[in-house]
Design an enzyme around this catalytic site. Structure first.
Site, short mmCIF file in Angstrom:
data_model
loop_
_atom_site.label_atom_id
_atom_site.label_comp_id
_atom_site.label_asym_id
_atom_site.label_seq_id
_atom_site.Cartn_x
_atom_site.Cartn_y
_atom_site.Cartn_z
CG ASP A 332 -2.05 0.94 1.20
OD1 ASP A 332 -1.82 2.13 0.91
OD2 ASP A 332 -3.18 0.51 1.48
NE ARG A 334 -4.87 2.74 0.52
CZ ARG A 334 -5.89 2.00 0.93
NH1 ARG A 334 -7.13 2.38 0.65
NH2 ARG A 334 -5.69 0.90 1.62
#
Length: 421
Positions: A332, A334
């Site tokens: 991830d 983000r």
């Protein structure tokens, strides 16, 4: 530029691209000042290089299209926008968080009102660009009409119309990064952050390493859209209930209805909860981030889809994130640590109903100082069959488990405020 407040005329300093060349410095940015004049306008213009006090340029990832328009002759390079009648239709802030240099470091809190607070700079020839726009709109999703037909939502004629239109206040936000704050929040040295940003963008922004005096970066990434449902003033009213859905872009599901994930069903459910909360006298907030494929991008996402479905044993929860790491090197990207800034910009200090299972989102919000009372999972009957693997994988990886029991006292307080509203 309309609806401007008069400000005292100040002596403006002429900028140069390299301050040591003439001994003159750019208009200073004093991040965290509550007075926008003391804070200073952010100027990323390319029409006059001597005015620049920010690295990068406005419009984020769309700056490349602007370059194409200029190269093709469709746009004049020295065009200055006419901002007549473009001011916000709804007033947001200022809030105490706007003057906290730790709470807001990924957007410009004054970005929607540059035409109001920096009028004199604009009239003196400075090429200023808003980084936030606020308007009114209707949205219409077929799922909303379906839940109205089932009696889950009620048409009130004000928030939700009989034709299925949902009345919203809509906010668009371009990212504005205060580099010292970004480095502090990510626990890295600012010099290292600048060097790696320079390297990993192929040297696109040499000022990251040559201009340590410039602390503002306008990154070439997608921005944020915020949908406010109900009375905007209820967002910061401690006596009224607030529902929030933080949603990261998933084009395949959100737009085209792909059933391999729960993104659109969860987005729709978040909107439902926000409508119900607004109709009970509170407010709802949907925050939509352009972070496709957990910020890994859609090409990487589709490659991972192939890898998951072609592996031995087919698509499995125990290999869900492993296949992502094999392709992208990380699960991830983000960086939810930057996400709460938009909530602080809205003045949010408490969320009564957070429509999310993600512990990453929850932890980022709570660690930023915002209280979360209840967390709402997607109903079982909204989960597409092909998305069961995603749900199982996320729960195994430490995402919120729907079986957790929220604070009964806090929920009773929510119920009381809802009934009073």
């Amino acid at each position: 530029m309309e609806n401007q407040k008069p400000i005292s005329k100040q002596k403006h300093i002429v900028l140069t691209s390299h301050p040591n060349r003439s001994g003159q410095n750019p208009l200073p940015i004093r991040w965290g000042e509550s007075d926008p004049i003391k804070r200073g306008p952010i100027i990323g213009t390319l029409t006059n290089a001597t005015q620049r006090n920010a690295i990068g340029t406005h419009s984020g990832s769309y700056a490349v299209y602007r370059a194409l328009a200029i190269a093709s002759g469709a746009l004049q390079a020295n065009h200055r926008p006419d901002f007549t009648n473009t001011s916000p239709v709804v007033r947001i802030g200022p809030h105490p968080s706007w003057a906290d240099r730790d709470q807001i470091i990924a957007l410009d809190p004054f970005g929607a009102i540059v035409g109001e607070v920096y009028t004199q700079f604009y009239e003196d020839g400075y090429d200023l660009r808003p980084t936030i726009a606020i308007t009114k709109a209707h949205i219409n999703m077929p799922e909303l009409q379906e839940v109205v037909a089932k009696g889950i939502l009620q048409v009130d004629g004000k928030i939700l119309k009989s034709n299925g239109n949902l009345v919203v206040t809509k906010v668009a936000i371009d990212p504005v990064w205060y580099l010292p704050g970004i480095a502090k929040r990510l626990n890295v040295k600012e010099s290292d952050l600048r060097r790696i940003l320079f390297q990993q963008t192929g040297g696109m922004f040499p000022e990251l390493v040559t201009r340590p005096d410039l602390h503002i970066f306008l990154p070439p990434i997608g921005g944020i859209t915020v949908y406010l449902i109900g009375d905007v003033e209820a967002i910061t009213d401690p006596n009224r209930v607030l529902a929030v859905r933080i949603h990261d872009e998933c084009n395949g599901s959100d737009v085209f209805g792909s059933d391999i994930c729960t993104c659109r069903p969860y987005l729709v459910h978040g909107i439902e909860v926000c409508i119900q909360t607004a109709q009970s006298g509170g407010a709802g907030v949907i925050v939509y981030f352009r972070k496709e494929g957990r910020a890994l991008g859609e090409v990487t996402k589709f490659l991972v889809y192939n890898a998951r479905k072609r592996q031995e044993g087919g698509d499995r929860a125990d290999a869900y994130f492993a296949r992502t790491e094999c392709v992208a090197g990380v699960q991830d990207m983000r960086f939810q640590e930057l996400m709460p800034d938009v909530l602080h910009w809205l003045g949010i200090t408490r969320i009564d109903r957070l429509v999310s299972m993600s512990d990453m989102k929850y932890n980022a919000i709570v660690n930023s100082g915002i209280q979360v009372i209840d967390r709402i999972a997607i109903p079982e009957d909204r989960i597409p069959e092909d998305a069961r693997v995603e749900i199982a994988a996320k729960q195994a990886a430490g995402y919120y488990t729907p079986g957790e029991t929220p604070d009964a006292i806090a929920l009773a307080e929510i119920k009381g405020r809802t009934l009073e509203g």
